[in-house]
Write an enzyme that holds these catalytic residues in place. Structure first.
Site, mmCIF file in Angstrom:
data_model
loop_
_atom_site.group_PDB
_atom_site.id
_atom_site.type_symbol
_atom_site.label_atom_id
_atom_site.label_comp_id
_atom_site.label_asym_id
_atom_site.label_seq_id
_atom_site.Cartn_x
_atom_site.Cartn_y
_atom_site.Cartn_z
ATOM 1 C CE1 TYR A 159 -2.762 7.844 -8.099
ATOM 2 C CE2 TYR A 159 -0.540 8.736 -8.252
ATOM 3 C CZ TYR A 159 -1.910 8.902 -8.344
ATOM 4 O OH TYR A 159 -2.426 10.121 -8.707
ATOM 5 C CE LYS B 250 0.759 -7.456 -7.700
ATOM 6 N NZ LYS B 250 0.862 -6.269 -6.833
ATOM 7 C CG ASP C 118 -2.281 -0.585 0.888
ATOM 8 O OD1 ASP C 118 -2.594 -0.706 -0.311
ATOM 9 O OD2 ASP C 118 -3.010 -0.960 1.823
ATOM 10 N N GLY D 49 3.537 -6.555 -2.219
ATOM 11 C CA GLY D 49 4.000 -6.122 -0.898
ATOM 12 C C GLY D 49 5.381 -5.498 -0.940
ATOM 13 C CB SER E 216 -3.344 -11.724 -2.711
ATOM 14 O OG SER E 216 -2.222 -11.040 -2.241
#
Ligand SMILES: Nc1ncnc2c1ncn2[C@@H]1O[C@H](COP(=O)(O)OP(=O)(O)OP(=O)(O)O)[C@@H](O)[C@H]1O
Ligand SMILES: [Mg+2]
Length: 228
Positions: free
Chosen positions: A18, A38, A13, A120, A42
């Protein structure tokens, strides 16, 4: 055969997707044949027809006007918003790394500049079962990719960025640069964060992204030079 760059971040996050959207858009706006890939996503949303929508890939596909199909953008899509190793285990669909390599090679053959987004942070387990133990950094090593680290511009970033870069270097993974997200130009602490990252690692903050930016404030040739 195209060149590639792996986008990692200091955590989930943090803005990898972005910023990746702006990166691929910057290259494509400059006339370059740039694509996205990618390995595992998930936290996908289930569509009305029952299919899983890979948010990250669809976002970049749209923002950068790539026009690619879902199977060419992502190899594994899981519904549960947990680490891929756990989502895969619960969905009974372990990652087959031969398929990932094949999908990656296919994308590399199609695009001159392939941006591969991680899941992540760099320590993200992809598969952890009786057969295989694979962390995201193992995949980056296997594919031989240089990395770009996306990090928040603000408080705490020196620690997160330096730890990430030290780990990448411990695995002999090249670090091409850092991009600060959610940046506030003129903020004295954020400016010092960039100075300290350079002092402590020798790596440059190559671009700054503000909240809501619709373009990457970076020269496309300088960006393209980060791909190997
Ligand atoms: N510069 C920005 N301006 C506006 N919104 C942003 C910006 N950066 C990130 N966001 C928003 O913050 C959220 C998290 O960002 P993003 O999905 O890019 O993170 P990520 O690192 O790719 O996460 P993941 O680990 O799940 O892949 C998203 O809703 C995204 O739209
Ligand atoms: Mg993402």
């Amino acid at each position: 055969m195209g060149k590639a760059l792996f986008i990692t971040g200091t955590g989930t996050d943090i803005g990898k997707t972005y910023v990746t959207g702006l990166i691929v858009k910057c290259l494509r706006d400059a006339g370059k044949n740039a694509g996205y890939y990618k390995a595992a996503l998930s936290g996908a949303v289930r569509a009305e027809d029952g299919s899983l929508l890979p948010g990250d890939a669809l976002h970049v596909n749209k923002v950068a006007s790539i026009g690619e199909t879902i199977p060419n953008l992502v190899s594994y899509i899981y519904e549960e918003a947990v680490s891929p190793h756990l989502a895969a285990r619960r969905a009974n669909e372990p990652i087959d790394f031969e398929k990932v390599e094949k999908d990656y090679e296919r994308a590399l053959a199609k695009y001159d500049f392939l941006t591969m987004e991680g899941s992540g942070g760099i320590i993200c387990p992809l598969r952890w079962d009786d057969e295989r133990h694979v962390i995201l950094d193992d995949l980056v090593v296997k594919l031989g990719l240089p990395t770009l680290v996306i990090a928040d511009a603000g408080l705490g970033t020196i620690n997160a960025v330096v730890l990430t870069i030290e780990h990448l270097r411990m695995r002999n993974i090249p670090v091409a640069g850092v991009i600060f997200n959610n940046s506030h130009p003129g903020d004295f602490m954020e400016e010092d964060n960039a100075v300290m990252v350079k002092e402590l690692t020798g790596v440059d903050v190559v671009a700054y992204v503000k909240k809501g930016d619709t373009d990457l404030a970076m020269d496309a040739e300088k960006l393209a030079a980060l791909y190997k």
